[in-house]
Design a protein around this motif. Sequence first.
Motif, short mmCIF file in Angstrom:
data_model
loop_
_atom_site.label_atom_id
_atom_site.label_comp_id
_atom_site.label_asym_id
_atom_site.label_seq_id
_atom_site.Cartn_x
_atom_site.Cartn_y
_atom_site.Cartn_z
N ALA A 88 0.83 -1.20 0.00
CA ALA A 88 0.00 0.00 0.00
C ALA A 88 0.86 1.25 0.00
CB ALA A 88 -0.93 0.00 1.21
N MET A 89 2.00 1.22 0.71
CA MET A 89 2.90 2.37 0.72
C MET A 89 3.48 2.60 -0.68
SD MET A 89 4.01 4.74 2.70
CE MET A 89 3.83 4.13 4.38
N THR A 90 3.76 1.51 -1.40
CA THR A 90 4.25 1.65 -2.77
C THR A 90 3.23 2.34 -3.65
OG1 THR A 90 5.52 -0.40 -2.50
CG2 THR A 90 5.18 0.37 -4.74
N LEU A 91 1.95 2.07 -3.41
CA LEU A 91 0.88 2.72 -4.17
C LEU A 91 0.68 4.17 -3.75
CD1 LEU A 91 -1.81 -0.12 -4.19
CD2 LEU A 91 -0.51 0.68 -6.16
N ALA A 92 0.83 4.45 -2.47
CA ALA A 92 0.46 5.76 -1.93
C ALA A 92 1.53 6.83 -2.10
CB ALA A 92 0.10 5.62 -0.45
N ILE A 93 2.79 6.46 -2.04
CA ILE A 93 3.86 7.47 -2.06
C ILE A 93 3.89 8.31 -3.34
CG2 ILE A 93 6.37 7.59 -2.41
CD1 ILE A 93 6.84 6.19 0.08
N LEU A 95 1.52 9.39 -5.37
CA LEU A 95 0.42 10.32 -5.65
C LEU A 95 -0.40 10.68 -4.42
CD1 LEU A 95 -1.26 11.95 -7.67
CD2 LEU A 95 -2.61 9.88 -8.10
N PHE A 96 -0.93 9.69 -3.71
CA PHE A 96 -1.91 9.96 -2.66
C PHE A 96 -1.30 10.70 -1.47
CE2 PHE A 96 -3.42 6.12 -4.89
CZ PHE A 96 -4.61 6.63 -5.40
N LEU A 97 -0.15 10.26 -1.00
CA LEU A 97 0.50 10.98 0.10
C LEU A 97 0.88 12.40 -0.29
CD1 LEU A 97 2.66 8.22 1.83
CD2 LEU A 97 0.81 9.54 2.86
N PRO A 98 1.50 12.63 -1.47
CA PRO A 98 1.79 14.01 -1.87
C PRO A 98 0.55 14.90 -1.95
CG PRO A 98 3.07 12.49 -3.20
CD PRO A 98 2.11 11.66 -2.40
N LEU A 99 -0.57 14.35 -2.40
CA LEU A 99 -1.79 15.15 -2.48
C LEU A 99 -2.23 15.63 -1.11
CD1 LEU A 99 -4.00 13.31 -5.14
CD2 LEU A 99 -2.92 15.55 -5.34
N THR A 100 -2.19 14.75 -0.11
CA THR A 100 -2.61 15.17 1.23
C THR A 100 -1.62 16.15 1.84
OG1 THR A 100 -1.52 13.22 2.22
CG2 THR A 100 -3.85 13.02 1.62
N ILE A 101 -0.33 15.95 1.58
CA ILE A 101 0.67 16.90 2.08
C ILE A 101 0.48 18.26 1.40
CG2 ILE A 101 3.14 17.43 2.15
CD1 ILE A 101 2.21 15.33 4.16
N ALA A 186 9.71 1.13 10.35
CA ALA A 186 10.83 1.78 9.67
C ALA A 186 10.42 2.26 8.28
CB ALA A 186 12.01 0.82 9.57
N VAL A 187 9.59 1.47 7.60
CA VAL A 187 9.07 1.89 6.29
C VAL A 187 8.22 3.15 6.44
CG1 VAL A 187 7.48 1.25 4.43
CG2 VAL A 187 9.16 -0.41 5.26
N ALA A 188 7.38 3.20 7.49
CA ALA A 188 6.59 4.40 7.74
C ALA A 188 7.48 5.59 8.01
CB ALA A 188 5.64 4.16 8.91
N ALA A 189 8.56 5.39 8.77
CA ALA A 189 9.50 6.48 9.05
C ALA A 189 10.18 6.95 7.78
CB ALA A 189 10.54 6.02 10.07
N TYR A 190 10.50 6.01 6.91
CA TYR A 190 11.13 6.37 5.62
C TYR A 190 10.17 7.24 4.81
CZ TYR A 190 13.85 5.77 1.33
OH TYR A 190 14.61 6.00 0.20
N ALA A 191 8.90 6.85 4.75
CA ALA A 191 7.92 7.63 3.99
C ALA A 191 7.74 9.01 4.59
CB ALA A 191 6.59 6.88 3.96
N MET A 192 7.73 9.09 5.91
CA MET A 192 7.58 10.39 6.57
C MET A 192 8.74 11.30 6.22
SD MET A 192 8.86 12.25 9.37
CE MET A 192 9.46 11.07 10.57
N VAL A 193 9.96 10.79 6.28
CA VAL A 193 11.14 11.58 5.92
C VAL A 193 11.05 12.02 4.46
CG1 VAL A 193 13.64 11.49 5.59
CG2 VAL A 193 12.63 10.56 7.67
N SER A 194 10.55 11.14 3.60
CA SER A 194 10.45 11.45 2.18
C SER A 194 9.55 12.66 1.91
CB SER A 194 9.90 10.24 1.40
OG SER A 194 10.77 9.14 1.50
N LEU A 195 8.59 12.90 2.80
CA LEU A 195 7.61 13.97 2.58
C LEU A 195 8.04 15.30 3.18
CD1 LEU A 195 4.44 11.85 3.38
CD2 LEU A 195 5.24 12.55 1.11
N LEU A 196 9.15 15.33 3.90
CA LEU A 196 9.55 16.57 4.57
C LEU A 196 9.96 17.66 3.58
CD1 LEU A 196 11.58 15.22 7.62
CD2 LEU A 196 9.20 15.99 7.53
N GLY A 197 10.64 17.27 2.51
CA GLY A 197 11.02 18.26 1.50
C GLY A 197 9.81 18.86 0.81
#
Length: 292
Positions: A88-93, A95-101, A186-197
Amino acid sequence: MSSPELLKTGAPSADGGGLHLAGTLRLLRNELRTLFRRSRTWAMLGALALIPILLAVALRVAGGTDAGRGPAFLDQITNNGLFVGVAAMTLAIPLFLPLTIAVTAGDSIAGEASHGTLRYLLIAPVGRIRLLWVKYLVAAAFAIAAALTIVVFGTLAGWALFPVGPLTLVSGTEVSVGEGLLRLLAVAAYAMVSLLGLTAIGLFLSTLTTVPVGAMAATAILAVAAQIVGSIPQLSALHPFLFTDRWLDFADLLRSPIVWDSFVDNALIQAAYVVLFFVAAIVRFTRRDVLS
């Protein structure tokens, strides 16, 4: 100092570092409370939670998928439900996560300006730079909640619909369920760091306008554009400098031993974007006349 001067300079109305810190923490607490009381916030988190749930239900009904088809880890779900969160993280990173951010960060300053509340926030003993920090931290808090939502609901859906046992990593090593859950965090932490920029980019764009939708749209478009550039081989020289370049490299956390190079490289890229666009936001916001 008079109120007009205060609004122009963003200086605090009283001296003392303790007062500054107390005002900042109070504002941060209030902003976090406001964020997580909004129906919009819970609607976005609910939509993100649906991604792993629908994925798990679809695979349960369809009976799985062929190896190598679909996003990474999709073919592993029927063997171990812990892979639902990762797939699900592979699907969300992308498009869906960037949209909410984009919605959260793009609304941070522009939303206050459009509602006429920005000038009142600046009267608090925090100043403009501290206000930007608070807004950024609140948007980053949403990024943490968004990443955890996908992993947690993915784990719950996988546990409910598929067998769960020791996790077979990408390297072929088998680890216990407990360690597998730590890997998912750890995967969730990686995704969170990815969205900081991207969060810093959205904050900067939010200082450029009083129309929140414009800042939201521009942030989302930049996220998509960066990924398009990253998919063009002829532009490979630019790829290492894109904030999206390492977004999908969290699979290195599912190796034994863990390969931390991707995590570190991703964190450095995001840190560079945070510094660049936060400084740009400061320059823009401290020179801006706040009339609303």
